[in-house]
Motif scaffolding. Structure first.
Motif, PDB file in Angstrom:
ATOM      1  N   ALA A  73       0.824  -1.215   0.000  1.00 18.99           N
ATOM      2  CA  ALA A  73       0.000   0.000   0.000  1.00 18.99           C
ATOM      3  C   ALA A  73       0.854   1.258   0.000  1.00 18.99           C
ATOM      4  O   ALA A  73       0.579   2.222  -0.721  1.00 18.99           O
ATOM      5  N   ALA A  74       1.921   1.265   0.797  1.00 14.56           N
ATOM      6  CA  ALA A  74       2.801   2.432   0.845  1.00 14.56           C
ATOM      7  C   ALA A  74       3.527   2.633  -0.472  1.00 14.56           C
ATOM      8  O   ALA A  74       3.714   3.768  -0.930  1.00 14.56           O
ATOM      9  N   ALA A  75       3.957   1.537  -1.103  1.00 15.22           N
ATOM     10  CA  ALA A  75       4.651   1.650  -2.385  1.00 15.22           C
ATOM     11  C   ALA A  75       3.739   2.223  -3.455  1.00 15.22           C
ATOM     12  O   ALA A  75       4.126   3.124  -4.216  1.00 15.22           O
ATOM     13  N   VAL A  76       2.520   1.723  -3.530  1.00 16.88           N
ATOM     14  CA  VAL A  76       1.574   2.215  -4.536  1.00 16.88           C
ATOM     15  C   VAL A  76       1.213   3.674  -4.268  1.00 16.88           C
ATOM     16  O   VAL A  76       1.179   4.509  -5.187  1.00 16.88           O
ATOM     17  N   GLN A 114      -0.859   9.210   7.117  1.00 18.88           N
ATOM     18  CA  GLN A 114      -1.016   7.759   7.074  1.00 18.88           C
ATOM     19  C   GLN A 114      -0.336   7.089   8.265  1.00 18.88           C
ATOM     20  O   GLN A 114      -0.876   6.144   8.853  1.00 18.88           O
ATOM     21  N   LEU A 115       0.848   7.570   8.631  1.00 15.65           N
ATOM     22  CA  LEU A 115       1.542   7.006   9.792  1.00 15.65           C
ATOM     23  C   LEU A 115       0.772   7.251  11.092  1.00 15.65           C
ATOM     24  O   LEU A 115       0.681   6.370  11.956  1.00 15.65           O
ATOM     25  N   LEU A 116       0.198   8.447  11.233  1.00 16.42           N
ATOM     26  CA  LEU A 116      -0.603   8.737  12.422  1.00 16.42           C
ATOM     27  C   LEU A 116      -1.849   7.864  12.481  1.00 16.42           C
ATOM     28  O   LEU A 116      -2.252   7.410  13.563  1.00 16.42           O
ATOM     29  N   SER A 117      -2.460   7.609  11.326  1.00 17.52           N
ATOM     30  CA  SER A 117      -3.630   6.726  11.291  1.00 17.52           C
ATOM     31  C   SER A 117      -3.244   5.309  11.703  1.00 17.52           C
ATOM     32  O   SER A 117      -3.971   4.644  12.457  1.00 17.52           O
ATOM     33  N   LEU A 118      -2.105   4.844  11.228  1.00 16.23           N
ATOM     34  CA  LEU A 118      -1.632   3.511  11.601  1.00 16.23           C
ATOM     35  C   LEU A 118      -1.335   3.432  13.092  1.00 16.23           C
ATOM     36  O   LEU A 118      -1.683   2.440  13.765  1.00 16.23           O
ATOM     37  N   LEU A 119      -0.723   4.480  13.624  1.00 14.59           N
ATOM     38  CA  LEU A 119      -0.437   4.520  15.057  1.00 14.59           C
ATOM     39  C   LEU A 119      -1.721   4.530  15.876  1.00 14.59           C
ATOM     40  O   LEU A 119      -1.811   3.871  16.925  1.00 14.59           O
ATOM     41  N   PHE A 147       6.219   0.347   6.156  1.00  9.37           N
ATOM     42  CA  PHE A 147       5.850   1.629   5.560  1.00  9.37           C
ATOM     43  C   PHE A 147       7.068   2.317   4.947  1.00  9.37           C
ATOM     44  O   PHE A 147       7.002   2.843   3.835  1.00  9.37           O
ATOM     45  N   ILE A 148       8.175   2.296   5.667  1.00  9.73           N
ATOM     46  CA  ILE A 148       9.394   2.919   5.137  1.00  9.73           C
ATOM     47  C   ILE A 148       9.895   2.165   3.905  1.00  9.73           C
ATOM     48  O   ILE A 148      10.244   2.769   2.879  1.00  9.73           O
ATOM     49  N   ALA A 149       9.920   0.828   3.988  1.00  5.40           N
ATOM     50  CA  ALA A 149      10.401   0.029   2.857  1.00  5.40           C
ATOM     51  C   ALA A 149       9.497   0.209   1.649  1.00  5.40           C
ATOM     52  O   ALA A 149       9.975   0.337   0.504  1.00  5.40           O
ATOM     53  N   GLY A 150       8.175   0.221   1.873  1.00 10.17           N
ATOM     54  CA  GLY A 150       7.260   0.403   0.757  1.00 10.17           C
ATOM     55  C   GLY A 150       7.371   1.777   0.135  1.00 10.17           C
ATOM     56  O   GLY A 150       7.296   1.918  -1.100  1.00 10.17           O
ATOM     57  N   SER A 151       7.561   2.798   0.958  1.00  9.57           N
ATOM     58  CA  SER A 151       7.718   4.147   0.424  1.00  9.57           C
ATOM     59  C   SER A 151       8.978   4.265  -0.420  1.00  9.57           C
ATOM     60  O   SER A 151       8.968   4.879  -1.498  1.00  9.57           O
ATOM     61  N   VAL A 152      10.064   3.667   0.054  1.00  3.13           N
ATOM     62  CA  VAL A 152      11.307   3.680  -0.728  1.00  3.13           C
ATOM     63  C   VAL A 152      11.126   2.920  -2.037  1.00  3.13           C
ATOM     64  O   VAL A 152      11.581   3.361  -3.106  1.00  3.13           O
ATOM     65  N   ALA A 153      10.454   1.761  -1.974  1.00  3.89           N
ATOM     66  CA  ALA A 153      10.223   0.978  -3.192  1.00  3.89           C
ATOM     67  C   ALA A 153       9.357   1.746  -4.181  1.00  3.89           C
ATOM     68  O   ALA A 153       9.610   1.741  -5.394  1.00  3.89           O
ATOM     69  N   GLY A 154       8.315   2.421  -3.669  1.00  7.43           N
ATOM     70  CA  GLY A 154       7.469   3.209  -4.563  1.00  7.43           C
ATOM     71  C   GLY A 154       8.194   4.396  -5.158  1.00  7.43           C
ATOM     72  O   GLY A 154       7.920   4.799  -6.294  1.00  7.43           O
TER      73      GLY A 154
END
Length: 326
Positions: A73-76, A114-119, A147-154
């Motif tokens: 989800a984070a990557a997309v 998004q991070l705050l929602s997850l928290l 989340f960090i890995a997906g953001s970097v991949a995206g």
């Protein structure tokens, strides 16, 4: 100078335009803020239920699943946001201005929300006592790393023709039918809802992001588990995209149809019936594959997921259409 707007925001036209657009949306829909507050409180109450804590406890025992879901989800989301921000630097009416584009801020701000929602989803069950501290720490660690890995991949996923294609390329019916000139119909609304959902996830781009995420899974994981994780991530992502697309199309279509006498029920059916059929098709496959797996409890979990997805979509669709027609 606009009253009530911070001075630093005036020097950032892209951020200012977004803030003014959000203010206009709230002024057009006076009930939007109270409804959002009630929905937030209702969701907070639901998160205190023991079943939510139990579900998070299960995820803590199998952290690969939340890792893959959140990473995809984070990557997309990151890839789509990057494409949109880069395109706005050229196509936006604000592009010719000699002012900061606020590229970094526009990329970081949605990610922080998004991070705050997850928290919030993790801390509410923890505070309610339905989730143990060790399990919460495990889920939070896996989710944050994902989340960090997906953001970097995206961010670094190559943007080919599939990622840069205009959104209308994903709509099945893009040209007006010959009969629509004499007898306009509401059929295109349903096509746009499904097409916008496909444009949100952009299947070919999502496949590339999913491949990068699957390569990051632990080496000890079995093949059927990796396939199940990939399929589950795709289904959850599509259900979320379909729901968001229906909300967006409802708000945009209602402004064009405001001068007409179109009723609420007809508007809702015309907009959502094709998206509902797509969701039923997806949920049908989820139930069939859950039965085909043959694992204990897989069928019951698949049926519960399908029921929750359909109920969530119907509630959001009817609420969004009601808000849009106000």
């Amino acid at each position: 100078m606009l009253a009530g707007v911070p001075r630093w925001l005036h020097s950032r036209p892209f951020l200012l335009a977004g803030a003014l657009s959000a203010g206009n949306l709230l002024r057009r829909n006076r009930a939007l803020l109270p409804v959002a507050g009630v929905a937030f409180l209702g969701a907070s109450v639901l998160l205190t239920l023991p079943v939510v804590g139990g579900f998070l406890e299960v995820l803590a025992q199998y952290p690969v699943a939340p890792f893959a879901f959140i990473a995809v989800a984070a990557a997309v989301a990151t890839g789509r946001r990057r494409s949109s921000v880069v395109a706005s630097l050229v196509s936006s009416w604000l592009a010719p201005l000699a002012a900061p584009s606020s590229f970094v801020l526009r990329m970081i701000w949605p990610a922080l929300v998004q991070l705050l929602s997850l928290l919030w989803v993790i801390l509410v069950p923890l505070a309610a006592g339905s989730l143990r501290g060790a399990a919460a720490l495990t889920v939070l660690s896996a989710s944050g790393v994902a989340f960090i890995a997906g953001s970097v991949a995206g961010w670094f996923t190559p943007r080919g023709a599939a990622a840069s294609a205009p959104d209308f390329h994903y709509v099945a019916v893009r040209k007006a039918r010959r009969s629509w000139a004499q007898a306009p119909r509401l059929v295109p609304l349903s096509y746009w809802a499904v097409g916008r959902a496909r444009a949100f996830i952009k299947p070919r781009f999502t496949a590339k992001a999913l491949l990068l995420v699957l390569m990051a899974l632990p080496m000890g994981i079995r093949g059927e588990q990796a396939i199940a994780v990939a399929a589950g991530a795709g289904v959850v992502l599509y259900v979320g995209a379909l729901t968001v697309a229906a909300v967006r199309v409802a708000g945009e279509a209602a402004r064009w149809l405001a001068p007409t006498t179109l009723g609420y029920l007809r508007f809702t059916v015309a907009l959502g019936y094709r998206a509902l059929l797509a969701l039923l098709w997806t949920c049908g496959w989820v139930i069939f594959l859950s039965y085909a797996v043959g694992l204990p409890g897989a069928l019951s979990r698949g049926v519960r997921f399908a029921g929750l997805a359909l109920a969530e979509f119907l509630v959001v669709l009817t609420g969004a259409c009601w808000m849009a027609r106000k």
